[in-house]
Design a protein around this motif. Structure first.
Motif, PDB file in Angstrom:
ATOM      1  N   THR A 128       0.822  -1.200   0.000  1.00 40.65           N
ATOM      2  CA  THR A 128       0.000   0.000   0.000  1.00 40.65           C
ATOM      3  C   THR A 128       0.863   1.259   0.000  1.00 40.65           C
ATOM      4  N   ASN A 129       0.300   2.306  -0.551  1.00 42.85           N
ATOM      5  CA  ASN A 129       0.878   3.630  -0.425  1.00 42.85           C
ATOM      6  C   ASN A 129       0.520   4.065   0.992  1.00 42.85           C
ATOM      7  N   ALA A 130       1.512   4.231   1.851  1.00 44.89           N
ATOM      8  CA  ALA A 130       1.253   4.503   3.267  1.00 44.89           C
ATOM      9  C   ALA A 130       0.552   5.840   3.486  1.00 44.89           C
ATOM     10  N   GLU A 131       0.714   6.777   2.567  1.00 41.32           N
ATOM     11  CA  GLU A 131       0.069   8.084   2.709  1.00 41.32           C
ATOM     12  C   GLU A 131      -1.415   8.014   2.369  1.00 41.32           C
ATOM     13  N   THR A 132      -1.747   7.347   1.276  1.00 44.02           N
ATOM     14  CA  THR A 132      -3.142   7.313   0.813  1.00 44.02           C
ATOM     15  C   THR A 132      -3.916   6.101   1.312  1.00 44.02           C
ATOM     16  N   GLY A 133      -3.192   5.039   1.696  1.00 43.47           N
ATOM     17  CA  GLY A 133      -3.842   3.797   2.113  1.00 43.47           C
ATOM     18  C   GLY A 133      -4.287   2.924   0.949  1.00 43.47           C
ATOM     19  N   GLU A 134      -4.057   3.386  -0.282  1.00 38.33           N
ATOM     20  CA  GLU A 134      -4.484   2.615  -1.454  1.00 38.33           C
ATOM     21  C   GLU A 134      -3.544   1.441  -1.699  1.00 38.33           C
ATOM     22  N   ILE A 135      -4.124   0.321  -2.117  1.00 39.36           N
ATOM     23  CA  ILE A 135      -3.300  -0.825  -2.508  1.00 39.36           C
ATOM     24  C   ILE A 135      -2.680  -0.510  -3.860  1.00 39.36           C
ATOM     25  N   ALA A 136      -1.353  -0.519  -3.914  1.00 36.64           N
ATOM     26  CA  ALA A 136      -0.622  -0.268  -5.157  1.00 36.64           C
ATOM     27  C   ALA A 136      -0.431  -1.565  -5.933  1.00 36.64           C
ATOM     28  N   ALA A 137      -0.216  -2.659  -5.200  1.00 41.73           N
ATOM     29  CA  ALA A 137      -0.009  -3.964  -5.834  1.00 41.73           C
ATOM     30  C   ALA A 137      -0.222  -5.041  -4.782  1.00 41.73           C
ATOM     31  N   PHE A 138      -0.547  -6.232  -5.260  1.00 46.44           N
ATOM     32  CA  PHE A 138      -0.549  -7.373  -4.350  1.00 46.44           C
ATOM     33  C   PHE A 138       0.087  -8.554  -5.056  1.00 46.44           C
ATOM     34  N   CYS A 139       0.567  -9.453  -4.250  1.00 54.23           N
ATOM     35  CA  CYS A 139       1.350 -10.574  -4.763  1.00 54.23           C
ATOM     36  C   CYS A 139       0.942 -11.829  -4.016  1.00 54.23           C
ATOM     37  N   GLU A 140       0.642 -12.878  -4.749  1.00 56.50           N
ATOM     38  CA  GLU A 140       0.375 -14.170  -4.133  1.00 56.50           C
ATOM     39  C   GLU A 140       1.498 -15.115  -4.527  1.00 56.50           C
ATOM     40  N   LEU A 141       2.053 -15.774  -3.528  1.00 58.80           N
ATOM     41  CA  LEU A 141       3.200 -16.657  -3.754  1.00 58.80           C
ATOM     42  C   LEU A 141       2.958 -18.028  -3.160  1.00 58.80           C
ATOM     43  N   THR A 142       3.592 -19.023  -3.768  1.00 59.38           N
ATOM     44  CA  THR A 142       3.700 -20.349  -3.199  1.00 59.38           C
ATOM     45  C   THR A 142       5.190 -20.636  -3.044  1.00 59.38           C
ATOM     46  N   ALA A 143       5.559 -21.072  -1.852  1.00 56.77           N
ATOM     47  CA  ALA A 143       6.961 -21.378  -1.565  1.00 56.77           C
ATOM     48  C   ALA A 143       7.060 -22.786  -0.992  1.00 56.77           C
ATOM     49  N   VAL A 144       8.162 -23.447  -1.299  1.00 57.00           N
ATOM     50  CA  VAL A 144       8.402 -24.809  -0.852  1.00 57.00           C
ATOM     51  C   VAL A 144       9.538 -24.815   0.157  1.00 57.00           C
ATOM     52  N   HIS A 145       9.355 -25.583   1.220  1.00 54.05           N
ATOM     53  CA  HIS A 145      10.376 -25.788   2.246  1.00 54.05           C
ATOM     54  C   HIS A 145      11.331 -26.853   1.710  1.00 54.05           C
ATOM     55  N   MET A 146      12.628 -26.528   1.693  1.00 51.53           N
ATOM     56  CA  MET A 146      13.614 -27.386   1.017  1.00 51.53           C
ATOM     57  C   MET A 146      14.666 -27.927   1.983  1.00 51.53           C
ATOM     58  N   ASP A 147      15.119 -29.132   1.692  1.00 56.55           N
ATOM     59  CA  ASP A 147      16.344 -29.660   2.289  1.00 56.55           C
ATOM     60  C   ASP A 147      17.459 -29.235   1.343  1.00 56.55           C
ATOM     61  N   ARG A 148      18.340 -28.346   1.798  1.00 56.99           N
ATOM     62  CA  ARG A 148      19.341 -27.778   0.907  1.00 56.99           C
ATOM     63  C   ARG A 148      20.386 -28.795   0.450  1.00 56.99           C
ATOM     64  N   SER A 149      20.722 -29.764   1.271  1.00 59.40           N
ATOM     65  CA  SER A 149      21.739 -30.740   0.837  1.00 59.40           C
ATOM     66  C   SER A 149      21.168 -31.745  -0.162  1.00 59.40           C
ATOM     67  N   LEU A 150      19.925 -32.147   0.016  1.00 59.81           N
ATOM     68  CA  LEU A 150      19.302 -33.098  -0.912  1.00 59.81           C
ATOM     69  C   LEU A 150      18.700 -32.410  -2.136  1.00 59.81           C
ATOM     70  N   ARG A 151      18.528 -31.081  -2.037  1.00 60.98           N
ATOM     71  CA  ARG A 151      17.926 -30.297  -3.122  1.00 60.98           C
ATOM     72  C   ARG A 151      16.526 -30.800  -3.469  1.00 60.98           C
TER      73      ARG A 151
END
Length: 144
Positions: A98-121
């Protein structure tokens, strides 16, 4: 305090972050959303020290950004985040910028993330303590 009531990012749009037409360039939206990711993860127990000690990591597998209002040099922005879904090895969440001054949403983002074992990849189940924290923060579905 509920997760979505506290900002996961606060910052300012600088002139060098703007494109040839004077708007914040899309690469900076992605970067600011990324910073919000790490603040959100830390609140869920996926802190830098946890990730280092456990050999775990987080990897984005899908990211969708919707742009609503332009942001200009000097605008102050704030991002608030909601955890939408927790699965065995992945999470889905949303950031509202949001624009903190106006309170308007400027953009939104939806994400999916995976929890990884870094050594096994490869993907790995969330630890029980992380799962317990995250489950307390899953947002109620709209209309529930």
């Amino acid at each position: 305090m509920a997760l979505e009531q506290e900002a996961t990012y606060r910052g300012t749009v600088y002139p060098w972050q703007c494109d040839h037409v004077g708007h914040m360039n899309i690469m900076w939206y992605v970067g600011k959303f990324d910073e919000a990711n790490w603040n959100l993860f830390a609140r869920l127990g996926l802190t830098p020290s946890y990730l280092r000690a456990s050999g775990r990591g987080m990897a984005a597998v899908q990211q969708n950004i919707t742009y609503r209002r332009e942001l200009l040099a000097g605008d102050v922005i704030e991002i608030r985040s909601q955890l939408l879904e927790l699965r065995d090895k992945s999470i889905r969440f949303r950031h509202d910028m949001t624009n903190a001054e106006t309170g308007e949403i400027a953009a939104f983002c939806e994400l999916t993330a995976v929890h990884m074992d870094r050594s096994l990849r490869k993907s790995a189940s969330f630890a029980d303590d992380v799962r317990a924290i995250a489950l307390r923060h899953v947002a109620e579905p709209v209309g529930a």
